[in-house]
Design an enzyme around this catalytic site. Structure first.
Site, PDB file in Angstrom:
ATOM      1  N   LEU A 182     -52.181  -6.116 -24.709  1.00  0.00           N
ATOM      2  CA  LEU A 182     -51.635  -7.008 -23.678  1.00  0.00           C
ATOM      3  C   LEU A 182     -52.096  -6.587 -22.278  1.00  0.00           C
ATOM      4  O   LEU A 182     -52.085  -5.395 -21.950  1.00  0.00           O
ATOM      5  CB  LEU A 182     -50.105  -6.959 -23.733  1.00  0.00           C
ATOM      6  CG  LEU A 182     -49.364  -7.756 -22.657  1.00  0.00           C
ATOM      7  CD1 LEU A 182     -49.469  -9.259 -22.919  1.00  0.00           C
ATOM      8  CD2 LEU A 182     -47.894  -7.350 -22.585  1.00  0.00           C
ATOM      9  N   HIS A 185     -31.200  -5.586 -10.520  1.00  0.00           N
ATOM     10  CA  HIS A 185     -32.638  -5.294 -10.589  1.00  0.00           C
ATOM     11  C   HIS A 185     -32.907  -4.193 -11.629  1.00  0.00           C
ATOM     12  O   HIS A 185     -33.885  -4.259 -12.360  1.00  0.00           O
ATOM     13  CB  HIS A 185     -33.177  -4.879  -9.223  1.00  0.00           C
ATOM     14  CG  HIS A 185     -33.110  -5.985  -8.201  1.00  0.00           C
ATOM     15  ND1 HIS A 185     -33.550  -7.259  -8.454  1.00  0.00           N
ATOM     16  CD2 HIS A 185     -32.628  -6.014  -6.930  1.00  0.00           C
ATOM     17  CE1 HIS A 185     -33.364  -8.018  -7.388  1.00  0.00           C
ATOM     18  NE2 HIS A 185     -32.803  -7.288  -6.445  1.00  0.00           N
ATOM     19  N   ASP A 190     -35.987 -14.538 -12.339  1.00  0.00           N
ATOM     20  CA  ASP A 190     -34.964 -14.862 -11.349  1.00  0.00           C
ATOM     21  C   ASP A 190     -33.554 -14.587 -11.884  1.00  0.00           C
ATOM     22  O   ASP A 190     -33.308 -14.707 -13.076  1.00  0.00           O
ATOM     23  CB  ASP A 190     -35.107 -16.345 -10.965  1.00  0.00           C
ATOM     24  CG  ASP A 190     -34.376 -16.665  -9.678  1.00  0.00           C
ATOM     25  OD1 ASP A 190     -34.001 -15.729  -8.939  1.00  0.00           O
ATOM     26  OD2 ASP A 190     -34.152 -17.867  -9.410  1.00  0.00           O
TER      27      ASP A 190
HETATM   28  C1  FPP Z   1     -35.319 -12.136  -8.609  1.00  0.00           C
HETATM   29  O1  FPP Z   1     -33.925 -12.053  -8.733  1.00  0.00           O
HETATM   30  C2  FPP Z   1     -35.928 -10.853  -8.853  1.00  0.00           C
HETATM   31  C3  FPP Z   1     -36.681 -10.155  -7.951  1.00  0.00           C
HETATM   32  C4  FPP Z   1     -36.958 -10.616  -6.583  1.00  0.00           C
HETATM   33  C5  FPP Z   1     -37.242  -8.855  -8.291  1.00  0.00           C
HETATM   34  C6  FPP Z   1     -37.687  -8.704  -9.693  1.00  0.00           C
HETATM   35  C7  FPP Z   1     -37.773  -7.278  -9.984  1.00  0.00           C
HETATM   36  C8  FPP Z   1     -37.460  -6.679 -11.162  1.00  0.00           C
HETATM   37  C9  FPP Z   1     -37.094  -7.415 -12.390  1.00  0.00           C
HETATM   38  C10 FPP Z   1     -37.471  -5.224 -11.272  1.00  0.00           C
HETATM   39  C11 FPP Z   1     -38.744  -4.532 -10.889  1.00  0.00           C
HETATM   40  C12 FPP Z   1     -39.908  -4.964 -11.682  1.00  0.00           C
HETATM   41  C13 FPP Z   1     -40.834  -4.151 -12.195  1.00  0.00           C
HETATM   42  C14 FPP Z   1     -42.025  -4.769 -12.812  1.00  0.00           C
HETATM   43  C15 FPP Z   1     -40.712  -2.695 -12.204  1.00  0.00           C
HETATM   44  P1  FPP Z   1     -33.049 -12.334  -7.447  1.00  0.00           P
HETATM   45  O2  FPP Z   1     -32.770 -11.046  -6.788  1.00  0.00           O
HETATM   46  O3  FPP Z   1     -33.745 -13.355  -6.594  1.00  0.00           O
HETATM   47  O4  FPP Z   1     -31.756 -12.924  -8.065  1.00  0.00           O
HETATM   48  P2  FPP Z   1     -30.812 -14.033  -7.406  1.00  0.00           P
HETATM   49  O5  FPP Z   1     -31.631 -15.282  -7.320  1.00  0.00           O
HETATM   50  O6  FPP Z   1     -29.707 -14.127  -8.392  1.00  0.00           O
HETATM   51  O7  FPP Z   1     -30.385 -13.513  -6.074  1.00  0.00           O
END
Ligand code: FPP
Length: 251
Positions: free
Chosen positions: A134, A40, A23
Site C-alpha cells: 500500500l 484526534h 472528519d
Molecule cells: C478532522 O476532525 C480531523 C483533522 C483536522 C485532523 C485529522 C488528524 C488525525 C486523524 C490524526 C493525525 C493523523 C495522522 C496521519 C498521524 P475535526 O477536528 O475537524 O472534527 P470536527 O469537525 O468534529 O471538529
C-alpha cells in the site's frame, strides 16, 4: 454478515486509490465530554485500522487528509497537539509500516510544518521507500487550490524559460505538475461525520471519483464501514460521460 460483505467485495473490483476526509474527531470527543485533542488521538487508531484494512484488501493507494492549509487557523494548542501527534505516530508506526510493506508519501506544503515534523516525515519516507504494498499518502498543510495554482505557476515558468510553448499545455501536461502526479486517479472518496463537501481536497484528482459520505465520526469508522463504502462503490455504474448502453457493450 461482516465476513459476507468482505467476501463479496473481494470478488469485485477493489478501488485502486481511495481518499479519505477524516472528519469528526472534535465532535466525537466533545459528545463524550472530552477535549477535542482526545478525538484526534482516537483518530490515529482509525488511521491504523484503515491502513491495515486497505492493505488486506489490496488497495494500492490510500490518501488521507490529515491537515489542510485552513487548519492552521485553529487554536494554537490544537495545531501544536496535531503536530506532536504526527511526530509521535510516525515514530511509533514506522516499524509496523515496514512490516506491512507500506510506503509513505506526502503531498502539500510540508515545508510549512515544524522542523521536527519534517525530519520525522523525511525519515519515515526514506525508511519505507522500498516497500511495494500500500502507498499511504498523507496530505499535510494541503490545499487543492494551492496545488493547482502551483502547477499553473510552474508551467508559466517553463513557458517563460522557453522550455515549452503555451500550445503544449493540455490536461496531461497540467497533471504532471500536480503534487499527486505519480499517483493514479482517485476512484473512491470517503468522508466521515456527515458533512457533504470536498473542503479543498483533491479537486482535480476527484474529477470522476465516486463520493461516499457517512454520518459516522472518524474515531468510530472501522473496517465494516470501509467494506460498506467499497460495496456501495462496486454497485454504482461508472459511465465517465458515456451512456449506460455503451458501458454495457464495453463490458
Ligand atoms: C478532522 O476532525 C480531523 C483533522 C483536522 C485532523 C485529522 C488528524 C488525525 C486523524 C490524526 C493525525 C493523523 C495522522 C496521519 C498521524 P475535526 O477536528 O475537524 O472534527 P470536527 O469537525 O468534529 O471538529
Amino acid at each position: 454478515m461482516a465476513q459476507d460483505i468482505k467476501n463479496q467485495i473481494l470478488a469485485g473490483k477493489i478501488p485502486e486509490h481511495i481518499a479519505m476526509i477524516m472528519d469528526g474527531n472534535g465532535r466525537w470527543a466533545q459528545e463524550k465530554g472530552m477535549d477535542r485533542i482526545f478525538g484526534h488521538h482516537q483518530g490515529v487508531e482509525t488511521v491504523r485500522r484503515m491502513v491495515e484494512a486497505c492493505s488486506e484488501l489490496g488497495v494500492k493507494y490510500l490518501t488521507l487528509y490529515a491537515f489542510s492549509t485552513e487548519n492552521w487557523a485553529r487554536p494554537i494548542h490544537e495545531v501544536n497537539a496535531l503536530m506532536e501527534l504526527l511526530v509521535s505516530t510516525l515514530r511509533a508506526e514506522v516499524e509496523k509500516l515496514n512490516k506491512n510493506n507500506v510506503r509513505l508519501h506526502t503531498i502539500g506544503r510540508t515545508h510549512d510544518l515544524p522542523g521536527k515534523c519534517q525530519d520525522e516525515l523525511d525519515e519515515a519516507i526514506a525508511q519505507t521507500q522500498a516497500n511495494t504494498g500500500l502507498n499511504l499518502v498523507l496530505a499535510l498543510s494541503y490545499s487543492s487550490k494551492w496545488d493547482i495554482a502551483n502547477a499553473a505557476k510552474k508551467l508559466a515558468e517553463a513557458v517563460e524559460a522557453k522550455e515549452i510553448s503555451p500550445g503544449d499545455i493540455d490536461e496531461e501536461k497540467f497533471r504532471t505538475q500536480l503534487s499527486t502526479c505519480n499517483f493514479p486517479e482517485v476512484e473512491l472518496l470517503i468522508r466521515t461525520s456527515g458533512e457533504n463537501r470536498i473542503s479543498n481536497f483533491l479537486l482535480w484528482e476527484l474529477a470522476y471519483a465516486e463520493l461516499y459520505f457517512t454520518k459516522t465520526h472518524w474515531p468510530d469508522f472501522n473496517e465494516e464501514g470501509l467494506h460498506k463504502a467499497i460495496h456501495d462503490f462496486q454497485n454504482r455504474e461508472r459511465r465517465f460521460g458515456k451512456t449506460s448502453e455503451q458501458i454495457k457493450n464495453d463490458q
